[in-house]
Write a protein that holds these residues in place. Structure first.
Motif, PDB file in Angstrom:
ATOM      1  N   GLN A 274      -2.746   9.512  18.812  1.00 50.70           N
ATOM      2  CA  GLN A 274      -3.323  10.462  18.760  1.00 50.70           C
ATOM      3  C   GLN A 274      -1.478  10.969  18.736  1.00 50.70           C
ATOM      4  O   GLN A 274      -1.419  10.670  19.921  1.00 50.70           O
ATOM      5  CB  GLN A 274      -3.714  11.232  19.935  1.00 50.70           C
ATOM      6  CG  GLN A 274      -5.866  10.264  19.342  1.00 50.70           C
ATOM      7  CD  GLN A 274      -6.781  10.829  19.354  1.00 50.70           C
ATOM      8  OE1 GLN A 274      -6.562  11.360  20.861  1.00 50.70           O
ATOM      9  NE2 GLN A 274      -8.120  11.838  18.493  1.00 50.70           N
ATOM     10  N   MET A 300       2.109  16.613  22.476  1.00 50.38           N
ATOM     11  CA  MET A 300       0.659  15.649  23.085  1.00 50.38           C
ATOM     12  C   MET A 300       1.028  14.406  21.789  1.00 50.38           C
ATOM     13  O   MET A 300       0.523  14.293  21.557  1.00 50.38           O
ATOM     14  CB  MET A 300      -0.798  15.881  23.439  1.00 50.38           C
ATOM     15  CG  MET A 300      -1.470  15.765  23.928  1.00 50.38           C
ATOM     16  SD  MET A 300      -2.291  14.448  23.327  1.00 50.38           S
ATOM     17  CE  MET A 300      -3.116  14.904  21.968  1.00 50.38           C
ATOM     18  N   ALA A 302      -1.170  10.203  23.051  1.00 56.01           N
ATOM     19  CA  ALA A 302      -2.275   9.849  23.574  1.00 56.01           C
ATOM     20  C   ALA A 302      -2.648   8.180  23.274  1.00 56.01           C
ATOM     21  O   ALA A 302      -2.824   8.292  22.326  1.00 56.01           O
ATOM     22  CB  ALA A 302      -3.702  10.870  23.902  1.00 56.01           C
ATOM     23  N   ASP A 304      -5.618   5.761  22.851  1.00 59.52           N
ATOM     24  CA  ASP A 304      -6.890   5.328  23.766  1.00 59.52           C
ATOM     25  C   ASP A 304      -6.730   3.641  23.520  1.00 59.52           C
ATOM     26  O   ASP A 304      -6.549   3.193  22.149  1.00 59.52           O
ATOM     27  CB  ASP A 304      -7.948   6.184  22.772  1.00 59.52           C
ATOM     28  CG  ASP A 304      -9.162   5.145  23.353  1.00 59.52           C
ATOM     29  OD1 ASP A 304      -9.397   4.155  24.333  1.00 59.52           O
ATOM     30  OD2 ASP A 304     -10.296   6.172  22.938  1.00 59.52           O
ATOM     31  N   ILE A 314      -6.894   5.072  29.075  1.00 57.62           N
ATOM     32  CA  ILE A 314      -6.370   6.429  28.110  1.00 57.62           C
ATOM     33  C   ILE A 314      -5.685   7.035  28.482  1.00 57.62           C
ATOM     34  O   ILE A 314      -5.074   7.829  29.261  1.00 57.62           O
ATOM     35  CB  ILE A 314      -7.646   7.442  27.826  1.00 57.62           C
ATOM     36  CG1 ILE A 314      -8.627   6.545  26.885  1.00 57.62           C
ATOM     37  CG2 ILE A 314      -6.988   8.528  27.320  1.00 57.62           C
ATOM     38  CD1 ILE A 314      -9.799   7.290  27.309  1.00 57.62           C
ATOM     39  N   ARG A 316      -1.988   9.385  28.661  1.00 54.53           N
ATOM     40  CA  ARG A 316      -1.851  10.747  27.612  1.00 54.53           C
ATOM     41  C   ARG A 316      -0.302  12.014  28.369  1.00 54.53           C
ATOM     42  O   ARG A 316      -0.391  11.760  29.132  1.00 54.53           O
ATOM     43  CB  ARG A 316      -2.650  11.794  27.746  1.00 54.53           C
ATOM     44  CG  ARG A 316      -2.466  12.886  26.836  1.00 54.53           C
ATOM     45  CD  ARG A 316      -4.053  14.581  27.189  1.00 54.53           C
ATOM     46  NE  ARG A 316      -3.758  15.036  28.523  1.00 54.53           N
ATOM     47  CZ  ARG A 316      -4.916  14.533  29.182  1.00 54.53           C
ATOM     48  NH1 ARG A 316      -6.293  13.299  28.461  1.00 54.53           N
ATOM     49  NH2 ARG A 316      -4.918  15.243  29.971  1.00 54.53           N
ATOM     50  N   ASN A 318       2.315  15.158  27.459  1.00 54.71           N
ATOM     51  CA  ASN A 318       1.879  16.372  27.274  1.00 54.71           C
ATOM     52  C   ASN A 318       3.636  16.611  27.581  1.00 54.71           C
ATOM     53  O   ASN A 318       4.099  16.592  29.006  1.00 54.71           O
ATOM     54  CB  ASN A 318       1.109  16.815  28.012  1.00 54.71           C
ATOM     55  CG  ASN A 318      -0.797  16.901  27.979  1.00 54.71           C
ATOM     56  OD1 ASN A 318      -0.995  17.267  26.956  1.00 54.71           O
ATOM     57  ND2 ASN A 318      -0.819  16.222  29.219  1.00 54.71           N
ATOM     58  N   ASP A 340      -1.197  11.497  32.360  1.00 60.79           N
ATOM     59  CA  ASP A 340      -1.927  11.645  33.024  1.00 60.79           C
ATOM     60  C   ASP A 340      -2.536  10.169  32.441  1.00 60.79           C
ATOM     61  O   ASP A 340      -2.082  10.117  31.389  1.00 60.79           O
ATOM     62  CB  ASP A 340      -2.870  12.639  32.367  1.00 60.79           C
ATOM     63  CG  ASP A 340      -2.215  14.195  32.689  1.00 60.79           C
ATOM     64  OD1 ASP A 340      -1.716  14.475  33.796  1.00 60.79           O
ATOM     65  OD2 ASP A 340      -2.950  14.900  31.415  1.00 60.79           O
ATOM     66  N   SER A 341      -3.164   9.626  33.231  1.00 62.10           N
ATOM     67  CA  SER A 341      -4.357   8.708  32.986  1.00 62.10           C
ATOM     68  C   SER A 341      -5.335   8.170  33.477  1.00 62.10           C
ATOM     69  O   SER A 341      -6.064   9.122  34.575  1.00 62.10           O
ATOM     70  CB  SER A 341      -2.851   7.379  33.578  1.00 62.10           C
ATOM     71  OG  SER A 341      -3.341   6.330  32.521  1.00 62.10           O
ATOM     72  N   ASN A 358      -4.406  12.835  37.399  1.00 64.63           N
ATOM     73  CA  ASN A 358      -3.119  13.484  36.498  1.00 64.63           C
ATOM     74  C   ASN A 358      -1.777  14.301  36.961  1.00 64.63           C
ATOM     75  O   ASN A 358      -1.905  14.321  38.461  1.00 64.63           O
ATOM     76  CB  ASN A 358      -4.466  14.963  36.219  1.00 64.63           C
ATOM     77  CG  ASN A 358      -5.680  14.477  35.748  1.00 64.63           C
ATOM     78  OD1 ASN A 358      -5.631  13.735  34.920  1.00 64.63           O
ATOM     79  ND2 ASN A 358      -6.528  15.120  36.274  1.00 64.63           N
TER      80      ASN A 358
END
Length: 390
Positions: A274, A300, A302, A304, A314, A316, A318, A340-341, A358
């Motif tokens: 995403q 962003m 991400a 999955d 996951i 991510r 930012n 983050d993970s 995070n």
């Protein structure tokens, strides 16, 4: 700090007699109670104690009328309303910091909406909302939106949207009266009882659809013309005992425009990617400058990824670009990015465990720099469990 929330709602079908169509009546009520107690110590001695209590009580009701079928056309009508009461009290050393022991706001709203379905592809939504506010009187806000949807020869759905509407936002009690005290970080934000409601006209267009068997795309654009925009600005800061004190103000005239694009890509049976990008351009027409606290770019990304039948990863990323903080000095808060993970472990259909980190690289604002508005939270470690009750 505590926050209690109670809500209740329900719906029922109404038949006036055996031969009439169905009306659907729905209602909801909500009550929130937020309490915050903060103590300031000096040489391990209590210097001040601030206590805040904010409550919201809201009830709303909506009636969905029977569909009006005109053959190729159909109308779905809704009518509803809500009443809301907000209260705010704040004391420092047991003495109220407000204009009275408690301030409150009562507001009532009524709305009417018509969802007009034209054939198999077109939909026109029109609505009007009336608001009566205890402090700011009444206001009427109309809107109209158009949607066109089609399925191509490959069976993929495509949706096009456009809308124009009038916006109206009354300043809440926090913006008018609340003392947001972060003296330990070098600043305070004070409410402004003289704030006026902001009004706007908004234009939006968008597309959402499948452009491949495994790829979804969304694109949106907007333009907003705003009067009496509510915001804070370091330009208006007052320095008191080394603490920067800011206050909410109204901007006479401003506009914003921009857009966003997002993709959802099923890479393979295990991985979904995403990605979103948002662009925002703003103008404070009174100061011939950008608006404050509104970054031009946000990203962003991400992934999955299903490591196994029971293990899911996951990560991510930012990103946020720099943002204007002080109009007069043209000072900016720096850009930043965080990673983050999260790792999820599925035990069965109802129970799972997770661990997360995070802000892995500990991106954080410098509290000594009053222009630094990067994230205030440092690296955060989380572990937990989820249980779905069925």
């Amino acid at each position: 700090m505590t926050k209690d929330r109670i809500s209740i709602g329900g719906s029922t079908d109404i038949h006036l007699n055996e031969n009439t169509q169905t009306y659907q009546l729905s209602a909801q009520a909500l009550y929130e109670d937020y309490q915050s107690d903060s103590d300031t110590l000096s040489n391990e001695v209590l210097a001040s104690a601030r206590n805040t209590n904010i409550t919201t009580a809201l009830s709303q009701v909506q009636l969905d009328l029977p569909a009006i079928d005109l053959g190729a056309h159909m109308h779905l009508l809704q009518v509803g309303g809500q009443v809301q009461r907000d209260t705010l009290s704040q004391t420092k050393n047991s003495i109220s910091e407000l204009i009275s022991d408690e301030v409150s706001r009562d507001v009532g709203e009524l709305y009417l909406q018509d969802d007009w379905l034209i054939g198999a592809h077109w939909e026109i939504l029109t609505g009007i909302r009336y608001q009566d506010d205890q402090d700011f009187g009444n206001h009427v806000a109309p809107k109209v939106a158009v949607k066109y949807n089609r399925t191509d020869a490959s069976g993929r759905d495509h949706i096009f949207r456009a809308s124009v509407g009038s916006g109206y936002r009354v300043p809440n009690l926090k913006e008018r009266y609340y003392v947001f005290d972060h003296s330990n970080l070098g600043y305070k934000v004070m409410g402004n009882p003289s704030l006026q409601p902001e009004t706007s006209t908004s234009y939006q267009v968008g597309y959402q659809g499948q452009i491949g068997d495994d790829l979804n795309l969304s694109i949106n654009g907007f333009y907003n013309d705003v009067e009496d925009l509510i915001q804070t600005d370091n330009e208006n800061a007052i320095i008191e005992n080394g603490i920067s004190i800011f206050q909410y103000t109204n901007i006479d005239s401003a506009y914003t425009y921009g857009g966003d694009i997002g993709i959802d890509w099923q890479v393979d049976d295990r991985a979904t990617l995403q990605a979103t990008y948002a662009y925002l351009k703003t103008k404070n027409e009174s100061a011939n400058s950008e608006l404050t606290y509104r970054p031009n770019h946000k990203v962003m990304l991400a992934l999955d990824y299903q490591l196994s039948d029971t293990l899911q990863l996951i990560p991510r990323l930012n990103y946020e670009s720099k943002q204007l903080i002080d109009t007069a000095a043209q000072s900016y808060s720096p850009s930043w990015w965080t990673l983050d993970s999260q790792l999820n472990y599925k035990i069965d259909d109802n129970f799972s465990l997770y661990g997360a980190v995070n802000n892995i690289f500990d991106t954080q604002r410098d509290v000594r720099d009053t222009s630094d508005y990067r994230p205030i939270d440092n690296r955060e470690w989380l572990i937990g469990a989820r249980f779905n009750w069925q």
